[in-house]
Design an enzyme around this catalytic site. Structure first.
Site, PDB file in Angstrom:
ATOM      1  N   LYS A  90      30.967  35.977  42.349  1.00  0.00           N
ATOM      2  CA  LYS A  90      30.033  36.533  41.364  1.00  0.00           C
ATOM      3  C   LYS A  90      28.851  37.269  42.002  1.00  0.00           C
ATOM      4  O   LYS A  90      28.332  38.231  41.437  1.00  0.00           O
ATOM      5  CB  LYS A  90      29.517  35.422  40.441  1.00  0.00           C
ATOM      6  CG  LYS A  90      30.579  34.791  39.555  1.00  0.00           C
ATOM      7  CD  LYS A  90      31.128  35.772  38.534  1.00  0.00           C
ATOM      8  CE  LYS A  90      32.026  35.100  37.512  1.00  0.00           C
ATOM      9  NZ  LYS A  90      32.590  36.043  36.535  1.00  0.00           N
ATOM     10  N   GLU A 112      25.171  35.891  30.475  1.00  0.00           N
ATOM     11  CA  GLU A 112      25.967  34.774  29.992  1.00  0.00           C
ATOM     12  C   GLU A 112      26.593  34.073  31.182  1.00  0.00           C
ATOM     13  O   GLU A 112      26.745  34.654  32.248  1.00  0.00           O
ATOM     14  CB  GLU A 112      27.059  35.274  29.050  1.00  0.00           C
ATOM     15  CG  GLU A 112      28.338  35.769  29.725  1.00  0.00           C
ATOM     16  CD  GLU A 112      28.180  37.016  30.605  1.00  0.00           C
ATOM     17  OE1 GLU A 112      28.940  37.152  31.581  1.00  0.00           O
ATOM     18  OE2 GLU A 112      27.295  37.848  30.312  1.00  0.00           O
ATOM     19  N   SER A 378      38.446  32.343  44.486  1.00  0.00           N
ATOM     20  CA  SER A 378      37.273  32.998  43.910  1.00  0.00           C
ATOM     21  C   SER A 378      35.999  32.178  44.025  1.00  0.00           C
ATOM     22  O   SER A 378      34.898  32.730  44.005  1.00  0.00           O
ATOM     23  CB  SER A 378      37.534  33.332  42.439  1.00  0.00           C
ATOM     24  OG  SER A 378      37.890  32.162  41.722  1.00  0.00           O
TER      25      SER A 378
END
Length: 395
Positions: A90, A112, A378
């Site tokens: 991210k 969010e 991830s």
């Protein structure tokens, strides 16, 4: 131009676009006008890549998982996004978007988050840049990801628990958009995945494309060729998947396999298998495949993974799926948790439960001994330890 990349109107085939309320029309169009001149400028690229190198810790390693390779009869490489600062992919996106927001003169950031990794990454870059940060997170996720909530607060963010719907990622998105509607002048909505109105799906994919950019030269070093036979990634909204496949979408030598959250099973009411169950609709400003009733009411998504229980999926991925470019597998909760333990015990890497869905895809595929497989881890599993420990198959 690639038929799998966005067109000038913000569409990927029939999917995408910008379906927004009138109050957000100017915000969205200002962003559409601003983003390409900024992110394609030499000044932006220099600052972005310097931060990726010196702050995030890129490039992330491409690790040959020898024990897993022997088990599955191929050559498996793990793209270690879990080793980035903040513990997931991210941060690649939030670094880029905070630089964009600053250049657009915005002073307040809203976002969010589901599993909390995007919220942590956003709070991190807001602290770095001295900007106000407001994070919207479903109350269910606040409870099951409380460590990430405390990390966000420690970084100076204000975390708002959302109590509508089933109180998870989709509801957090809706709340963040409502907040953006109330503060259109000074606020930048920092979207965490390849969803939302154009240009967000393209913008996020561009910021995450550093993943496949690195895979190309890392494979060249390790295998003498810059492409794998298979790319595997988990998919919810689709950001780590988009980054993993970005530079390979037109390379037919590369098979693309994505693992979405089956929950308790695609034939149950407790699933987040959007591409197996979805039909075309509009959600959060974009036309995509959506889990919905016959009269267009959004169905709730369910998954043990807080980052994958979204009832839609980014338009780039919808188009590739419909066109037959990607193969999407549904991985149920118990399969993902078992795969997380497998990677932990065989390679000493505890993956996020999101990433464990991608690991579980290995057992659903057949490989040849000389196949090169790149699987993106991830995120790291620290945030999910309590969930793993409740899994009865842990022994």
């Amino acid at each position: 131009m690639s038929k799998f990349q966005v067109d000038n109107n913000g569409f990927y085939g029939e999917f995408g676009g910008a379906y927004v309320p009138e109050i957000l029309y100017k915000c969205v169009h200002d962003l559409q006008d601003a983003y390409l001149p900024i992110v394609e400028s030499d000044e932006f690229k220099a600052e972005y890549h310097a931060l990726l190198r010196d702050y995030v810790g890129r490039p992330s390693p491409l690790y040959h998982a020898s024990r897993m390779s022997r088990k599955y009869g191929c050559r498996i490489y793990l793209k270690r996004e879990d080793l980035n600062h903040t513990g997931a992919h991210k941060i690649n996106n939030t670094i880029g978007q905070i630089l964009l927001a600053r250049r657009m003169g915005k002073s307040r950031i809203t976002c969010e988050t589901g599993a909390g990794q995007h919220g942590v990454a956003t709070a991190t870059v807001c602290a770095l840049m001295g900007m106000k940060c407001e994070v919207f997170m479903g109350a269910t996720d606040v409870e099951r990801q409380h460590t990430n909530v405390e990390r966000m607060r420690m970084l100076g963010a204000e975390v708002h628990a959302v109590h509508t719907g089933n109180m998870t990622l989709s509801d957090a998105c809706s709340a963040a958009i409502r907040d953006w509607c109330c503060h259109p002048q000074d606020t930048y909505y920092l979207v965490g995945s390849t969803m939302g109105p154009h240009p967000y799906p393209d913008l996020v994919a561009r910021m995450q494309s550093v993943i496949s950019e690195e895979i190309k030269w890392q494979l060249q070093e390790k295998e003498g060729r810059d492409y794998p036979d298979y790319l595997i990634a988990c998919i919810g909204g689709g950001s780590n998947a988009a980054g993993t496949i970005y530079h390979y979408v037109d390379d037919e030598r590369v098979g693309i396999v994505l693992a979405e959250a089956g929950g308790e099973g695609v034939d149950t009411s407790h699933t987040a298998a959007t591409m197996h169950r979805g039909t075309t609709g509009v959600l959060h400003g974009s036309k995509m495949l959506v889990m919905q009733t016959e009269d267009g009411q959004i169905e709730e998504a369910f998954s043990v993974s807080a980052g994958l229980d979204y009832p839609g999926v980014g338009p780039m991925h919808c188009n590739m799926f419909v066109e037959g470019r990607s193969r999407v597998l549904a991985v149920n909760d118990d399969e993902a948790l078992a795969a997380g333990y497998e990677l932990t015990r065989m390679e000493g890497i505890i993956p996020a439960i999101e990433s464990a869905h991608a690991v579980a895809a290995l057992a659903k595929l057949s490989f040849k001994p000389d196949d090169v497989v790149v699987l993106t881890v991830s995120g790291r599993g620290d945030k999910d330890i309590e969930t793993y420990l409740r899994f009865p198959g842990k022994e």
